[in-house]
Design an enzyme around this catalytic site. Structure first.
Site, PDB file in Angstrom:
ATOM      1  N   TYR A 141       0.859  -1.189   0.000  1.00 41.48           N
ATOM      2  CA  TYR A 141       0.000   0.000   0.000  1.00 41.48           C
ATOM      3  C   TYR A 141       0.887   1.228   0.000  1.00 41.48           C
ATOM      4  O   TYR A 141       1.863   1.299   0.744  1.00 41.48           O
ATOM      5  CB  TYR A 141      -0.891  -0.001   1.246  1.00 41.48           C
ATOM      6  CG  TYR A 141      -1.779   1.223   1.377  1.00 41.48           C
ATOM      7  CD1 TYR A 141      -2.872   1.407   0.521  1.00 41.48           C
ATOM      8  CD2 TYR A 141      -1.546   2.186   2.357  1.00 41.48           C
ATOM      9  CE1 TYR A 141      -3.700   2.524   0.644  1.00 41.48           C
ATOM     10  CE2 TYR A 141      -2.364   3.296   2.488  1.00 41.48           C
ATOM     11  CZ  TYR A 141      -3.442   3.464   1.628  1.00 41.48           C
ATOM     12  OH  TYR A 141      -4.249   4.566   1.754  1.00 41.48           O
ATOM     13  N   ASP A 236       9.325   2.651  -0.046  1.00 41.66           N
ATOM     14  CA  ASP A 236       8.279   3.320   0.724  1.00 41.66           C
ATOM     15  C   ASP A 236       8.426   2.846   2.168  1.00 41.66           C
ATOM     16  O   ASP A 236       8.003   1.749   2.524  1.00 41.66           O
ATOM     17  CB  ASP A 236       6.901   2.985   0.160  1.00 41.66           C
ATOM     18  CG  ASP A 236       5.788   3.702   0.924  1.00 41.66           C
ATOM     19  OD1 ASP A 236       6.095   4.368   1.945  1.00 41.66           O
ATOM     20  OD2 ASP A 236       4.624   3.605   0.503  1.00 41.66           O
ATOM     21  N   LYS A 264       4.352   8.450   9.185  1.00 42.24           N
ATOM     22  CA  LYS A 264       4.040   7.777  10.443  1.00 42.24           C
ATOM     23  C   LYS A 264       5.029   8.139  11.582  1.00 42.24           C
ATOM     24  O   LYS A 264       4.889   9.187  12.169  1.00 42.24           O
ATOM     25  CB  LYS A 264       3.896   6.267  10.217  1.00 42.24           C
ATOM     26  CG  LYS A 264       2.721   5.997   9.256  1.00 42.24           C
ATOM     27  CD  LYS A 264       2.201   4.596   9.190  1.00 42.24           C
ATOM     28  CE  LYS A 264       0.904   4.584   8.388  1.00 42.24           C
ATOM     29  NZ  LYS A 264       0.895   3.806   7.166  1.00 42.24           N
TER      30      LYS A 264
HETATM   31  C1  LIG Z   1       0.315   4.399   5.770  1.00 41.92           C
HETATM   32  C2  LIG Z   1       1.092   4.225   4.537  1.00 41.92           C
HETATM   33  C3  LIG Z   1       1.068   5.170   3.495  1.00 41.92           C
HETATM   34  C4  LIG Z   1       0.120   6.332   3.491  1.00 41.92           C
HETATM   35  O1  LIG Z   1       0.369   7.222   4.525  1.00 41.92           O
HETATM   36  P1  LIG Z   1      -0.814   8.213   5.004  1.00 41.92           P
HETATM   37  O2  LIG Z   1      -0.157   9.092   5.999  1.00 41.92           O
HETATM   38  O3  LIG Z   1      -1.893   7.322   5.553  1.00 41.92           O
HETATM   39  O4  LIG Z   1      -1.275   8.942   3.787  1.00 41.92           O
HETATM   40  C5  LIG Z   1       1.926   5.009   2.439  1.00 41.92           C
HETATM   41  N1  LIG Z   1       2.770   3.967   2.387  1.00 41.92           N
HETATM   42  C6  LIG Z   1       2.824   3.032   3.348  1.00 41.92           C
HETATM   43  C7  LIG Z   1       3.802   1.919   3.250  1.00 41.92           C
HETATM   44  C8  LIG Z   1       1.963   3.115   4.447  1.00 41.92           C
HETATM   45  O5  LIG Z   1       1.966   2.157   5.363  1.00 41.92           O
END
Ligand SMILES: *Cc1c(COP(=O)(O)O)cnc(C)c1O
Length: 441
Positions: A141, A236, A264
Protein backbone atom coordinates in the site's frame (compact mmCIF):
# COMPACT_ATOMS: atom_id res chain seq x y z
CA UNK A 1 -22.87 8.05 25.11
CA UNK A 2 -20.99 4.87 24.23
CA UNK A 3 -19.18 3.79 21.05
CA UNK A 4 -22.37 2.42 19.49
CA UNK A 5 -24.23 5.67 20.05
CA UNK A 6 -21.37 7.81 18.76
CA UNK A 7 -21.09 5.60 15.69
CA UNK A 8 -24.81 6.02 14.98
CA UNK A 9 -24.48 9.78 15.26
CA UNK A 10 -21.33 9.90 13.14
CA UNK A 11 -22.85 7.79 10.38
CA UNK A 12 -25.40 10.50 9.68
CA UNK A 13 -22.76 13.12 8.96
CA UNK A 14 -19.61 11.20 7.97
CA UNK A 15 -19.71 8.57 5.18
CA UNK A 16 -19.73 5.21 6.94
CA UNK A 17 -19.15 7.07 10.20
CA UNK A 18 -15.39 7.08 9.62
CA UNK A 19 -12.65 9.25 8.18
CA UNK A 20 -10.68 6.25 6.88
CA UNK A 21 -12.43 3.04 5.77
CA UNK A 22 -10.65 0.38 7.84
CA UNK A 23 -11.92 2.09 11.01
CA UNK A 24 -15.48 1.00 10.17
CA UNK A 25 -14.61 -2.58 11.27
CA UNK A 26 -15.80 -3.98 7.93
CA UNK A 27 -12.92 -6.43 8.09
CA UNK A 28 -14.03 -7.87 11.44
CA UNK A 29 -17.70 -6.97 11.85
CA UNK A 30 -19.22 -5.31 14.91
CA UNK A 31 -19.19 -1.73 16.11
CA UNK A 32 -16.00 0.33 15.98
CA UNK A 33 -14.53 1.47 19.27
CA UNK A 34 -14.42 5.19 20.07
CA UNK A 35 -11.19 6.27 21.72
CA UNK A 36 -11.15 8.94 24.38
CA UNK A 37 -7.54 9.18 25.50
CA UNK A 38 -4.31 7.25 25.53
CA UNK A 39 -1.27 7.00 27.78
CA UNK A 40 1.69 4.70 27.21
CA UNK A 41 0.51 1.33 25.94
CA UNK A 42 -3.15 1.81 26.89
CA UNK A 43 -6.19 3.71 25.63
CA UNK A 44 -9.45 4.67 27.33
CA UNK A 45 -12.63 4.22 25.33
CA UNK A 46 -16.01 5.97 25.28
CA UNK A 47 -17.38 2.72 26.72
CA UNK A 48 -15.44 3.31 29.93
CA UNK A 49 -13.04 0.46 29.20
CA UNK A 50 -9.24 0.42 29.10
CA UNK A 51 -7.49 -1.41 26.28
CA UNK A 52 -3.86 -2.36 25.74
CA UNK A 53 -3.24 -0.95 22.27
CA UNK A 54 -1.32 -3.00 19.69
CA UNK A 55 -2.36 -0.77 16.79
CA UNK A 56 -0.57 2.43 17.86
CA UNK A 57 -2.47 4.67 15.43
CA UNK A 58 -1.29 2.26 12.67
CA UNK A 59 2.36 2.82 13.46
CA UNK A 60 3.30 6.37 14.42
CA UNK A 61 3.12 5.80 18.18
CA UNK A 62 6.33 3.83 18.58
CA UNK A 63 6.89 5.53 21.94
CA UNK A 64 3.33 4.83 23.08
CA UNK A 65 0.48 7.30 23.57
CA UNK A 66 1.06 10.83 24.82
CA UNK A 67 4.72 10.40 25.71
CA UNK A 68 5.42 13.30 28.08
CA UNK A 69 8.41 14.83 26.27
CA UNK A 70 6.61 14.70 22.92
CA UNK A 71 3.48 16.32 24.33
CA UNK A 72 5.60 19.05 25.93
CA UNK A 73 7.39 19.73 22.65
CA UNK A 74 4.05 19.94 20.84
CA UNK A 75 2.54 22.25 23.48
CA UNK A 76 5.53 24.56 23.30
CA UNK A 77 5.49 24.68 19.51
CA UNK A 78 1.72 25.28 19.49
CA UNK A 79 2.05 28.14 21.95
CA UNK A 80 4.61 29.72 19.63
CA UNK A 81 2.26 29.63 16.63
CA UNK A 82 0.41 26.83 14.84
CA UNK A 83 1.54 27.58 11.31
CA UNK A 84 3.47 30.22 9.42
CA UNK A 85 3.63 29.04 5.84
CA UNK A 86 7.17 30.39 6.06
CA UNK A 87 10.54 28.96 7.03
CA UNK A 88 11.41 27.98 10.59
CA UNK A 89 14.71 27.05 12.24
CA UNK A 90 13.10 23.84 13.52
CA UNK A 91 12.41 22.44 10.06
CA UNK A 92 16.07 22.91 9.08
CA UNK A 93 17.13 21.16 12.30
CA UNK A 94 14.65 18.37 11.64
CA UNK A 95 15.95 17.86 8.10
CA UNK A 96 19.52 17.78 9.46
CA UNK A 97 18.49 15.21 12.07
CA UNK A 98 16.87 12.87 9.52
CA UNK A 99 19.84 13.23 7.14
CA UNK A 100 22.25 12.45 10.01
CA UNK A 101 20.27 9.32 10.96
CA UNK A 102 19.94 8.09 7.35
CA UNK A 103 23.27 8.63 5.55
CA UNK A 104 21.90 7.96 2.04
CA UNK A 105 19.33 10.72 2.49
CA UNK A 106 21.22 13.89 1.65
CA UNK A 107 18.14 16.06 1.26
CA UNK A 108 14.59 15.79 2.47
CA UNK A 109 11.33 17.57 1.59
CA UNK A 110 8.52 17.60 4.15
CA UNK A 111 4.84 17.10 3.29
CA UNK A 112 1.78 16.33 5.40
CA UNK A 113 1.04 12.63 4.86
CA UNK A 114 2.47 9.38 3.56
CA UNK A 115 0.13 9.54 0.57
CA UNK A 116 1.51 12.93 -0.36
CA UNK A 117 5.08 11.71 0.08
CA UNK A 118 4.51 8.84 -2.37
CA UNK A 119 2.68 11.12 -4.81
CA UNK A 120 5.68 13.43 -4.82
CA UNK A 121 8.18 10.57 -5.06
CA UNK A 122 6.43 9.21 -8.16
CA UNK A 123 6.33 12.63 -9.82
CA UNK A 124 9.97 13.16 -8.92
CA UNK A 125 10.93 9.80 -10.43
CA UNK A 126 8.99 10.59 -13.60
CA UNK A 127 10.47 14.08 -13.83
CA UNK A 128 14.00 12.87 -13.18
CA UNK A 129 13.93 9.97 -15.64
CA UNK A 130 11.60 11.46 -18.25
CA UNK A 131 9.66 8.15 -18.19
CA UNK A 132 5.97 7.54 -17.44
CA UNK A 133 5.47 4.03 -16.14
CA UNK A 134 5.71 2.62 -12.64
CA UNK A 135 6.01 -0.89 -11.21
CA UNK A 136 4.45 -1.72 -7.85
CA UNK A 137 3.72 -4.91 -5.92
CA UNK A 138 0.39 -6.52 -5.24
CA UNK A 139 -0.45 -6.09 -1.56
CA UNK A 140 1.89 -3.16 -0.94
CA UNK A 141 0.00 0.00 0.00
CA UNK A 142 1.36 3.38 -0.93
CA UNK A 143 -1.48 5.74 -0.04
CA UNK A 144 -4.58 6.57 -2.01
CA UNK A 145 -3.43 8.41 -5.12
CA UNK A 146 -5.08 7.18 -8.34
CA UNK A 147 -2.09 5.33 -9.75
CA UNK A 148 -1.25 3.58 -6.48
CA UNK A 149 -4.76 2.09 -6.10
CA UNK A 150 -3.91 -0.66 -8.53
CA UNK A 151 -4.28 -4.40 -8.25
CA UNK A 152 -2.71 -6.89 -10.61
CA UNK A 153 -4.39 -7.14 -14.01
CA UNK A 154 -4.81 -10.20 -16.18
CA UNK A 155 -1.15 -10.52 -17.11
CA UNK A 156 2.13 -9.28 -15.77
CA UNK A 157 2.95 -7.25 -18.82
CA UNK A 158 -0.30 -5.35 -19.03
CA UNK A 159 -1.17 -2.40 -16.83
CA UNK A 160 -3.02 -3.08 -13.60
CA UNK A 161 -6.69 -2.61 -12.83
CA UNK A 162 -7.93 -0.15 -10.26
CA UNK A 163 -9.02 -1.35 -6.84
CA UNK A 164 -11.24 1.72 -6.44
CA UNK A 165 -14.04 3.31 -8.41
CA UNK A 166 -13.38 6.81 -9.67
CA UNK A 167 -9.87 6.11 -10.89
CA UNK A 168 -9.15 6.86 -14.53
CA UNK A 169 -8.05 3.76 -16.46
CA UNK A 170 -5.33 5.92 -17.99
CA UNK A 171 -3.78 6.32 -14.51
CA UNK A 172 -3.64 2.60 -13.82
CA UNK A 173 -2.62 1.68 -17.37
CA UNK A 174 0.77 3.16 -16.56
CA UNK A 175 1.31 0.87 -13.58
CA UNK A 176 2.64 -2.67 -13.75
CA UNK A 177 1.89 -4.91 -10.80
CA UNK A 178 4.07 -7.85 -9.76
CA UNK A 179 3.61 -10.29 -6.88
CA UNK A 180 5.68 -9.28 -3.83
CA UNK A 181 8.83 -11.43 -3.47
CA UNK A 182 8.70 -12.46 -7.15
CA UNK A 183 12.00 -11.17 -8.51
CA UNK A 184 11.65 -13.15 -11.76
CA UNK A 185 8.38 -11.34 -12.53
CA UNK A 186 10.10 -7.98 -11.98
CA UNK A 187 13.00 -8.96 -14.20
CA UNK A 188 10.56 -10.04 -16.92
CA UNK A 189 8.65 -6.74 -16.78
CA UNK A 190 11.83 -4.67 -16.72
CA UNK A 191 13.31 -6.64 -19.58
CA UNK A 192 10.33 -5.89 -21.81
CA UNK A 193 9.54 -2.35 -20.58
CA UNK A 194 12.53 -1.13 -18.57
CA UNK A 195 13.25 1.89 -20.72
CA UNK A 196 9.71 3.18 -20.10
CA UNK A 197 9.61 2.56 -16.36
CA UNK A 198 10.46 5.53 -14.16
CA UNK A 199 10.42 3.68 -10.85
CA UNK A 200 9.87 0.47 -8.97
CA UNK A 201 8.19 1.21 -5.64
CA UNK A 202 8.18 -1.29 -2.78
CA UNK A 203 7.65 -1.51 0.95
CA UNK A 204 10.99 -3.20 1.78
CA UNK A 205 9.24 -5.10 4.56
CA UNK A 206 5.60 -5.30 3.54
CA UNK A 207 3.18 -4.20 6.23
CA UNK A 208 -0.12 -3.76 4.41
CA UNK A 209 -0.99 -7.41 3.70
CA UNK A 210 0.01 -8.35 7.22
CA UNK A 211 3.73 -8.51 7.95
CA UNK A 212 5.56 -10.08 5.00
CA UNK A 213 9.34 -10.08 4.96
CA UNK A 214 11.36 -9.81 1.78
CA UNK A 215 12.75 -13.15 0.63
CA UNK A 216 16.52 -13.48 0.65
CA UNK A 217 17.96 -11.59 -2.30
CA UNK A 218 14.65 -9.94 -3.28
CA UNK A 219 15.60 -6.35 -2.40
CA UNK A 220 19.17 -6.81 -3.65
CA UNK A 221 17.69 -8.16 -6.88
CA UNK A 222 15.40 -5.14 -7.23
CA UNK A 223 18.37 -2.83 -6.71
CA UNK A 224 20.43 -4.57 -9.37
CA UNK A 225 17.60 -4.94 -11.91
CA UNK A 226 16.49 -1.29 -11.63
CA UNK A 227 20.05 0.06 -11.78
CA UNK A 228 20.60 -1.89 -14.98
CA UNK A 229 17.82 -0.13 -16.88
CA UNK A 230 18.06 3.33 -15.32
CA UNK A 231 14.83 2.84 -13.37
CA UNK A 232 14.72 4.45 -9.93
CA UNK A 233 14.10 2.30 -6.86
CA UNK A 234 11.72 3.83 -4.30
CA UNK A 235 11.60 2.36 -0.82
CA UNK A 236 8.28 3.32 0.72
CA UNK A 237 9.34 3.36 4.36
CA UNK A 238 6.23 5.04 5.72
CA UNK A 239 5.86 2.03 8.04
CA UNK A 240 9.43 0.68 7.99
CA UNK A 241 11.34 3.92 8.62
CA UNK A 242 12.69 4.19 12.20
CA UNK A 243 10.75 1.01 13.05
CA UNK A 244 13.60 -1.49 13.51
CA UNK A 245 16.38 0.91 14.36
CA UNK A 246 16.92 4.70 14.52
CA UNK A 247 17.19 4.86 10.72
CA UNK A 248 15.55 3.44 7.59
CA UNK A 249 15.29 -0.25 6.81
CA UNK A 250 17.27 0.41 3.62
CA UNK A 251 20.13 1.71 5.72
CA UNK A 252 19.87 -1.21 8.17
CA UNK A 253 20.05 -3.80 5.38
CA UNK A 254 22.65 -1.90 3.38
CA UNK A 255 20.58 -1.33 0.24
CA UNK A 256 20.48 2.25 -1.00
CA UNK A 257 17.26 3.16 -2.83
CA UNK A 258 17.14 6.23 -5.07
CA UNK A 259 14.22 7.74 -3.18
CA UNK A 260 12.85 6.98 0.29
CA UNK A 261 9.39 7.98 1.46
CA UNK A 262 8.74 8.43 5.16
CA UNK A 263 5.72 9.18 7.35
CA UNK A 264 4.04 7.78 10.44
CA UNK A 265 6.88 7.55 13.06
CA UNK A 266 8.66 10.69 11.83
CA UNK A 267 5.60 12.71 12.86
CA UNK A 268 5.25 11.08 16.27
CA UNK A 269 1.46 11.06 15.81
CA UNK A 270 1.13 14.40 14.01
CA UNK A 271 0.38 14.55 10.25
CA UNK A 272 3.67 14.42 8.32
CA UNK A 273 5.36 12.76 5.38
CA UNK A 274 8.74 13.15 3.73
CA UNK A 275 10.65 12.37 0.56
CA UNK A 276 14.39 11.83 0.85
CA UNK A 277 17.24 11.01 -1.50
CA UNK A 278 20.51 12.16 -2.99
CA UNK A 279 21.16 15.84 -3.59
CA UNK A 280 21.19 15.16 -7.31
CA UNK A 281 17.74 13.59 -7.46
CA UNK A 282 16.16 15.87 -4.83
CA UNK A 283 17.40 18.92 -6.74
CA UNK A 284 14.88 18.05 -9.45
CA UNK A 285 12.18 19.39 -7.10
CA UNK A 286 10.97 22.99 -7.40
CA UNK A 287 12.30 25.59 -6.86
CA UNK A 288 15.66 24.05 -7.88
CA UNK A 289 14.25 21.92 -10.67
CA UNK A 290 11.21 21.42 -12.90
CA UNK A 291 9.19 18.99 -10.72
CA UNK A 292 6.52 21.00 -8.92
CA UNK A 293 5.53 20.25 -5.34
CA UNK A 294 4.16 22.51 -2.61
CA UNK A 295 2.11 22.57 0.59
CA UNK A 296 0.51 25.24 2.78
CA UNK A 297 1.15 23.20 5.91
CA UNK A 298 4.37 21.47 4.78
CA UNK A 299 6.99 21.58 7.53
CA UNK A 300 4.27 22.55 10.01
CA UNK A 301 6.04 23.59 13.22
CA UNK A 302 3.82 21.55 15.55
CA UNK A 303 4.23 18.37 13.47
CA UNK A 304 7.97 18.98 13.19
CA UNK A 305 8.23 19.41 16.97
CA UNK A 306 6.49 16.07 17.57
CA UNK A 307 8.62 14.29 14.97
CA UNK A 308 11.86 15.84 16.16
CA UNK A 309 11.31 14.85 19.80
CA UNK A 310 10.24 11.34 18.76
CA UNK A 311 13.36 10.77 16.65
CA UNK A 312 15.62 12.21 19.37
CA UNK A 313 14.12 9.88 21.96
CA UNK A 314 14.50 6.90 19.62
CA UNK A 315 18.14 7.83 19.01
CA UNK A 316 18.96 8.50 22.67
CA UNK A 317 16.98 5.73 24.35
CA UNK A 318 17.35 3.01 21.69
CA UNK A 319 14.21 1.06 22.64
CA UNK A 320 14.70 -1.26 19.65
CA UNK A 321 16.30 -4.25 21.43
CA UNK A 322 13.48 -4.13 23.97
CA UNK A 323 10.79 -4.02 21.28
CA UNK A 324 12.45 -6.94 19.48
CA UNK A 325 12.51 -8.92 22.72
CA UNK A 326 8.86 -8.20 23.47
CA UNK A 327 7.86 -8.88 19.86
CA UNK A 328 9.64 -12.21 19.97
CA UNK A 329 8.09 -13.09 23.32
CA UNK A 330 4.66 -12.40 21.82
CA UNK A 331 5.25 -14.30 18.58
CA UNK A 332 6.82 -17.28 20.36
CA UNK A 333 3.84 -17.32 22.72
CA UNK A 334 1.34 -17.24 19.86
CA UNK A 335 3.17 -20.11 18.14
CA UNK A 336 3.22 -22.15 21.36
CA UNK A 337 -0.51 -21.60 21.96
CA UNK A 338 -1.31 -22.43 18.33
CA UNK A 339 0.54 -25.73 18.69
CA UNK A 340 -0.99 -26.59 22.07
CA UNK A 341 -4.52 -25.79 20.95
CA UNK A 342 -4.15 -27.14 17.43
CA UNK A 343 -5.01 -23.75 15.89
CA UNK A 344 -4.48 -23.04 12.21
CA UNK A 345 -2.35 -20.04 13.05
CA UNK A 346 1.20 -18.72 12.94
CA UNK A 347 2.73 -15.39 13.88
CA UNK A 348 5.00 -13.34 11.62
CA UNK A 349 7.21 -10.96 13.62
CA UNK A 350 10.10 -8.59 13.11
CA UNK A 351 11.12 -6.23 15.90
CA UNK A 352 7.97 -4.64 17.26
CA UNK A 353 5.92 -5.58 14.18
CA UNK A 354 3.77 -8.68 14.19
CA UNK A 355 0.83 -10.31 12.41
CA UNK A 356 -0.99 -13.46 13.48
CA UNK A 357 -1.82 -15.18 10.17
CA UNK A 358 -4.69 -17.64 10.37
CA UNK A 359 -3.09 -20.49 8.49
CA UNK A 360 -0.10 -22.73 9.18
CA UNK A 361 1.84 -22.14 5.96
CA UNK A 362 4.08 -19.06 5.77
CA UNK A 363 2.89 -15.92 3.95
CA UNK A 364 5.14 -14.61 1.19
CA UNK A 365 2.75 -12.47 -0.85
CA UNK A 366 -0.82 -11.18 -1.14
CA UNK A 367 -2.24 -14.47 -2.44
CA UNK A 368 -0.90 -16.26 0.64
CA UNK A 369 -2.33 -13.55 2.90
CA UNK A 370 -5.72 -13.75 1.18
CA UNK A 371 -5.72 -17.52 1.74
CA UNK A 372 -5.82 -16.97 5.52
CA UNK A 373 -9.06 -17.60 7.43
CA UNK A 374 -10.60 -14.14 7.84
CA UNK A 375 -13.50 -15.51 9.92
CA UNK A 376 -10.99 -16.90 12.40
CA UNK A 377 -9.19 -13.55 12.45
CA UNK A 378 -12.48 -11.74 13.14
CA UNK A 379 -13.28 -14.11 16.04
CA UNK A 380 -9.80 -13.67 17.45
CA UNK A 381 -10.08 -9.88 17.09
CA UNK A 382 -13.36 -9.69 19.03
CA UNK A 383 -12.24 -12.15 21.68
CA UNK A 384 -9.08 -10.11 22.28
CA UNK A 385 -11.05 -6.85 22.26
CA UNK A 386 -13.46 -8.20 24.88
CA UNK A 387 -10.43 -9.27 26.92
CA UNK A 388 -9.00 -5.72 26.78
CA UNK A 389 -6.60 -5.79 23.80
CA UNK A 390 -6.93 -3.60 20.73
CA UNK A 391 -5.34 -5.07 17.59
CA UNK A 392 -5.76 -3.82 14.00
CA UNK A 393 -9.38 -4.44 12.93
CA UNK A 394 -8.31 -6.20 9.70
CA UNK A 395 -6.45 -9.40 8.90
CA UNK A 396 -4.35 -7.52 6.32
CA UNK A 397 -2.54 -5.23 8.72
CA UNK A 398 0.50 -5.29 10.93
CA UNK A 399 0.24 -4.88 14.70
CA UNK A 400 2.82 -3.04 16.77
CA UNK A 401 4.55 -3.49 20.11
CA UNK A 402 5.68 -0.03 21.24
CA UNK A 403 8.47 1.07 23.55
CA UNK A 404 5.78 1.62 26.20
CA UNK A 405 4.64 -2.01 26.31
CA UNK A 406 5.90 -4.28 29.09
CA UNK A 407 6.46 -7.99 29.51
CA UNK A 408 3.31 -8.02 31.63
CA UNK A 409 1.29 -6.60 28.68
CA UNK A 410 2.60 -9.34 26.42
CA UNK A 411 1.97 -12.09 28.95
CA UNK A 412 -1.58 -10.83 29.56
CA UNK A 413 -2.18 -10.81 25.79
CA UNK A 414 -0.96 -14.40 25.56
CA UNK A 415 -3.10 -15.44 28.52
CA UNK A 416 -6.15 -13.97 26.77
CA UNK A 417 -5.28 -15.81 23.57
CA UNK A 418 -4.94 -19.01 25.57
CA UNK A 419 -8.53 -18.52 26.75
CA UNK A 420 -9.82 -18.13 23.20
CA UNK A 421 -12.27 -20.80 22.18
CA UNK A 422 -12.54 -20.63 18.40
CA UNK A 423 -15.22 -23.33 18.27
CA UNK A 424 -17.55 -21.49 20.63
CA UNK A 425 -18.10 -18.44 18.50
CA UNK A 426 -20.68 -18.00 15.80
CA UNK A 427 -20.03 -16.72 12.31
CA UNK A 428 -19.42 -13.00 12.03
CA UNK A 429 -21.11 -11.02 9.30
CA UNK A 430 -18.62 -8.74 7.59
CA UNK A 431 -19.50 -5.41 6.08
CA UNK A 432 -18.64 -4.60 2.48
CA UNK A 433 -14.94 -4.40 1.92
CA UNK A 434 -13.98 -1.67 -0.47
CA UNK A 435 -10.45 -2.83 -1.05
CA UNK A 436 -9.29 -6.27 -0.05
CA UNK A 437 -6.12 -5.12 1.58
CA UNK A 438 -4.07 -2.08 2.30
CA UNK A 439 -7.00 0.21 2.80
CA UNK A 440 -4.78 2.14 5.15
CA UNK A 441 -5.56 3.61 8.49
C1 LIG B 1 0.31 4.40 5.77
C2 LIG B 1 1.09 4.23 4.54
C3 LIG B 1 1.07 5.17 3.50
C4 LIG B 1 0.12 6.33 3.49
O1 LIG B 1 0.37 7.22 4.53
P1 LIG B 1 -0.81 8.21 5.00
O2 LIG B 1 -0.16 9.09 6.00
O3 LIG B 1 -1.89 7.32 5.55
O4 LIG B 1 -1.28 8.94 3.79
C5 LIG B 1 1.93 5.01 2.44
N1 LIG B 1 2.77 3.97 2.39
C6 LIG B 1 2.82 3.03 3.35
C7 LIG B 1 3.80 1.92 3.25
C8 LIG B 1 1.96 3.11 4.45
O5 LIG B 1 1.97 2.16 5.36
Amino acid sequence: MNSKQWFERARKVIPGGVNSPVRAFNGVGGTPVYFKSGKGATVQTEDGTELVDFCGSWGPLILGHAREEVVEAVAKAAADGLSFGANTAKEAEFAELVCSMVPDIEMIRLVSSGTEAVMTAIRLARGYTGRRKILKFDGCYHGHTDYMLVASGSGLLTGGISSSAGVSPSATAEVFVAPYNDLAAVQEILKANGDEIAAVIVEPIAGNMGLVEPAEGFLEGLRAATAECGTLLIFDEVINGFRLGPTTYGNLCGIVPDITTLGKIIGGGMPIGAIGGSTEIMSTLAPLGPVYQAGTLSGNPVAVAAGMKTLELLRDENPYPKMEELGKRLADGVERIATEKGLDLHCAQRGGMFTPFFRKAPVHNLDDSKACDQQAHAHYFHHMLDAGFYTPPSGFEVAFVSAAHTEADIDAFLQALENWNRAKQSEIIFGTKIVTNGNGS
